[in-house]
Design a protein around this motif. Sequence first.
Motif, PDB file in Angstrom:
ATOM      1  N   ALA A  75      29.078  62.981 -25.658  1.00 19.51           N
ATOM      2  CA  ALA A  75      29.852  61.821 -25.210  1.00 19.51           C
ATOM      3  C   ALA A  75      28.997  60.906 -24.342  1.00 19.51           C
ATOM      4  CB  ALA A  75      31.088  62.281 -24.446  1.00 19.51           C
ATOM      5  N   TRP A  76      28.186  61.500 -23.459  1.00 25.97           N
ATOM      6  CA  TRP A  76      27.299  60.681 -22.632  1.00 25.97           C
ATOM      7  C   TRP A  76      26.264  59.951 -23.484  1.00 25.97           C
ATOM      8  CZ3 TRP A  76      28.145  58.700 -18.243  1.00 25.97           C
ATOM      9  CH2 TRP A  76      28.885  59.355 -17.270  1.00 25.97           C
ATOM     10  N   MET A  77      25.750  60.647 -24.490  1.00 29.20           N
ATOM     11  CA  MET A  77      24.778  60.006 -25.381  1.00 29.20           C
ATOM     12  C   MET A  77      25.414  58.826 -26.104  1.00 29.20           C
ATOM     13  SD  MET A  77      21.687  59.959 -26.467  1.00 29.20           S
ATOM     14  CE  MET A  77      20.787  59.225 -27.828  1.00 29.20           C
ATOM     15  N   ALA A  78      26.645  59.001 -26.559  1.00 29.33           N
ATOM     16  CA  ALA A  78      27.343  57.923 -27.252  1.00 29.33           C
ATOM     17  C   ALA A  78      27.618  56.744 -26.322  1.00 29.33           C
ATOM     18  CB  ALA A  78      28.655  58.447 -27.841  1.00 29.33           C
ATOM     19  N   LEU A  79      28.051  57.033 -25.103  1.00 29.51           N
ATOM     20  CA  LEU A  79      28.358  55.962 -24.150  1.00 29.51           C
ATOM     21  C   LEU A  79      27.109  55.177 -23.772  1.00 29.51           C
ATOM     22  CD1 LEU A  79      30.894  57.762 -21.771  1.00 29.51           C
ATOM     23  CD2 LEU A  79      31.387  55.894 -23.368  1.00 29.51           C
ATOM     24  N   GLY A 131      19.962  54.007 -29.529  1.00 23.09           N
ATOM     25  CA  GLY A 131      20.040  55.438 -29.287  1.00 23.09           C
ATOM     26  C   GLY A 131      18.752  55.995 -28.710  1.00 23.09           C
ATOM     27  N   PHE A 132      17.617  55.516 -29.205  1.00 24.51           N
ATOM     28  CA  PHE A 132      16.336  55.968 -28.662  1.00 24.51           C
ATOM     29  C   PHE A 132      16.126  55.458 -27.244  1.00 24.51           C
ATOM     30  CE2 PHE A 132      15.242  57.302 -32.896  1.00 24.51           C
ATOM     31  CZ  PHE A 132      14.402  58.377 -32.662  1.00 24.51           C
ATOM     32  N   ALA A 133      16.601  54.255 -26.940  1.00 26.15           N
ATOM     33  CA  ALA A 133      16.511  53.757 -25.567  1.00 26.15           C
ATOM     34  C   ALA A 133      17.300  54.663 -24.623  1.00 26.15           C
ATOM     35  CB  ALA A 133      17.040  52.321 -25.494  1.00 26.15           C
ATOM     36  N   ALA A 134      18.474  55.104 -25.077  1.00 24.65           N
ATOM     37  CA  ALA A 134      19.285  56.010 -24.259  1.00 24.65           C
ATOM     38  C   ALA A 134      18.597  57.360 -24.084  1.00 24.65           C
ATOM     39  CB  ALA A 134      20.664  56.190 -24.901  1.00 24.65           C
ATOM     40  N   ALA A 135      17.962  57.843 -25.149  1.00 21.10           N
ATOM     41  CA  ALA A 135      17.319  59.159 -25.078  1.00 21.10           C
ATOM     42  C   ALA A 135      16.033  59.137 -24.263  1.00 21.10           C
ATOM     43  CB  ALA A 135      17.036  59.669 -26.492  1.00 21.10           C
ATOM     44  N   LEU A 136      15.218  58.114 -24.451  1.00 24.03           N
ATOM     45  CA  LEU A 136      13.897  58.081 -23.822  1.00 24.03           C
ATOM     46  C   LEU A 136      13.923  57.602 -22.379  1.00 24.03           C
ATOM     47  CD1 LEU A 136      11.756  56.610 -26.760  1.00 24.03           C
ATOM     48  CD2 LEU A 136      11.947  59.003 -26.059  1.00 24.03           C
ATOM     49  N   PHE A 137      14.920  56.783 -22.029  1.00 26.79           N
ATOM     50  CA  PHE A 137      14.904  56.175 -20.692  1.00 26.79           C
ATOM     51  C   PHE A 137      16.167  56.416 -19.870  1.00 26.79           C
ATOM     52  CE2 PHE A 137      11.998  53.607 -23.260  1.00 26.79           C
ATOM     53  CZ  PHE A 137      10.884  53.550 -22.443  1.00 26.79           C
ATOM     54  N   LEU A 138      17.288  56.758 -20.511  1.00 25.16           N
ATOM     55  CA  LEU A 138      18.561  56.888 -19.789  1.00 25.16           C
ATOM     56  C   LEU A 138      19.071  58.322 -19.736  1.00 25.16           C
ATOM     57  CD1 LEU A 138      20.400  53.705 -21.137  1.00 25.16           C
ATOM     58  CD2 LEU A 138      19.032  53.947 -19.054  1.00 25.16           C
ATOM     59  N   GLY A 139      18.202  59.280 -19.992  1.00 27.11           N
ATOM     60  CA  GLY A 139      18.596  60.676 -19.824  1.00 27.11           C
ATOM     61  C   GLY A 139      19.329  61.302 -20.981  1.00 27.11           C
ATOM     62  N   GLY A 140      19.502  60.577 -22.081  1.00 25.47           N
ATOM     63  CA  GLY A 140      20.190  61.164 -23.227  1.00 25.47           C
ATOM     64  C   GLY A 140      21.597  61.607 -22.899  1.00 25.47           C
ATOM     65  N   GLY A 141      21.886  62.891 -23.090  1.00 28.35           N
ATOM     66  CA  GLY A 141      23.231  63.410 -22.840  1.00 28.35           C
ATOM     67  C   GLY A 141      23.466  63.874 -21.422  1.00 28.35           C
ATOM     68  N   LEU A 183      16.090  57.297 -41.192  1.00 31.54           N
ATOM     69  CA  LEU A 183      14.940  58.145 -40.881  1.00 31.54           C
ATOM     70  C   LEU A 183      14.706  58.214 -39.369  1.00 31.54           C
ATOM     71  CD1 LEU A 183      12.436  57.073 -43.696  1.00 31.54           C
ATOM     72  CD2 LEU A 183      13.729  59.209 -43.524  1.00 31.54           C
ATOM     73  N   MET A 184      14.931  57.105 -38.679  1.00 30.48           N
ATOM     74  CA  MET A 184      14.832  57.138 -37.216  1.00 30.48           C
ATOM     75  C   MET A 184      15.872  58.088 -36.630  1.00 30.48           C
ATOM     76  SD  MET A 184      14.324  53.141 -36.121  1.00 30.48           S
ATOM     77  CE  MET A 184      12.826  52.232 -36.465  1.00 30.48           C
ATOM     78  N   ALA A 185      17.097  58.016 -37.158  1.00 30.75           N
ATOM     79  CA  ALA A 185      18.184  58.830 -36.622  1.00 30.75           C
ATOM     80  C   ALA A 185      17.966  60.315 -36.847  1.00 30.75           C
ATOM     81  CB  ALA A 185      19.511  58.398 -37.248  1.00 30.75           C
ATOM     82  N   ALA A 186      17.059  60.678 -37.761  1.00 32.04           N
ATOM     83  CA  ALA A 186      16.815  62.093 -38.053  1.00 32.04           C
ATOM     84  C   ALA A 186      16.329  62.850 -36.825  1.00 32.04           C
ATOM     85  CB  ALA A 186      15.810  62.231 -39.188  1.00 32.04           C
ATOM     86  N   VAL A 187      15.586  62.191 -35.937  1.00 39.98           N
ATOM     87  CA  VAL A 187      15.064  62.869 -34.741  1.00 39.98           C
ATOM     88  C   VAL A 187      15.816  62.460 -33.485  1.00 39.98           C
ATOM     89  CG1 VAL A 187      12.760  63.152 -35.721  1.00 39.98           C
ATOM     90  CG2 VAL A 187      13.291  61.081 -34.430  1.00 39.98           C
ATOM     91  N   LEU A 188      16.892  61.713 -33.646  1.00 45.16           N
ATOM     92  CA  LEU A 188      17.664  61.237 -32.492  1.00 45.16           C
ATOM     93  C   LEU A 188      18.584  62.345 -31.991  1.00 45.16           C
ATOM     94  CD1 LEU A 188      18.253  58.713 -30.750  1.00 45.16           C
ATOM     95  CD2 LEU A 188      20.085  58.159 -32.357  1.00 45.16           C
TER      96      LEU A 188
END
Length: 310
Positions: free
Chosen positions: A256-260, A237-247, A85-90
């Motif tokens: 690929a950037w989001m995955a890395l 994944g949320f840490a990457a999206a919210l604080f590390l710029g996502g993709g 359910l978390m991944a649904a909005v990731l």
Amino acid sequence: MTPLSAGWAPVVALVLLAGAVVAAALDAALDSVPAGRADRARPGRRRTVTAAVARLLRQRRRVPVAADVLLWRIGVAALPVAALLMAAVLPLGRWTLVDWPVGVVWFNAVDVAVWAAVWLAGWGPNSAHALIGGYRFLAQALAYELPLMFALTAPAVAAGTLRIGGVVQAQQSLWFVVWMPVAFLAFCLGVAGFSVFGPLSAPAGSDIAGGVLAEASGVDRLIVLAGRYLLLTAGSGFAAALFLGGGAGPLLPAWAWMALKTLAVLSALVVLRRRLPVLRPDRFMEVGWLVLVPVTLLQLLVVSVVVVAR
């Protein structure tokens, strides 16, 4: 952010599962390295994810006397479901399964639902050790949840939106981790908390015979352990999206950037598990209320002042 059709849901689930397998494999690989001899592992201590899964699938389920099996099974199954359910909005690069305008609130709501899942996993078996593990989790959750909520609020305030995609787009020029380091660290600690991992793994501690895992065996234990790694992956994944710029990033595509970035946060959490001691719940509650809450509130105040001053 481009929403995907419902038919892509299995693909998102497989991506999340792949991240959980990577985390479990790295964890097992680090476990196989004896302390002080990082260049050579004892053959007897080598473990693989495949072997562990096969062993648990062959293991017979044990059910304690007078256990509330229904509630127990609900608690066990709810952990991987919460991660999905978390991944649904990731966001996966420029795509996302659903781009709700309240994505940040959705993540926090599912995180709170994990409380019920872990509690039921401790209550249902009718076992003293499991019940103590459930109480330990609730004690820790009361201490990490407020800092986690304030850490989530900081990027939302800076971006001026609760949409995850909007928060990612607001970081095109500067990642939020640069001027929100306290919120980032508090968020990562919260991820470890709702994943019952690392320094906040006392609810599953060996001093209480595994706590919420004490009576879990066979498929039940496999689902709980998988749920922990799935939650850890979703949180990374949320840490990457919210604080590390996502993709956001040069040369490589956004996905690929989001995955890395997700793998980088995930690997750091797995590695730090061995560098940080497991915190006693009572001590962590003191730190949570007396240190984490004030510093995350201060971080949120700084972010709010910067946004207003723009």
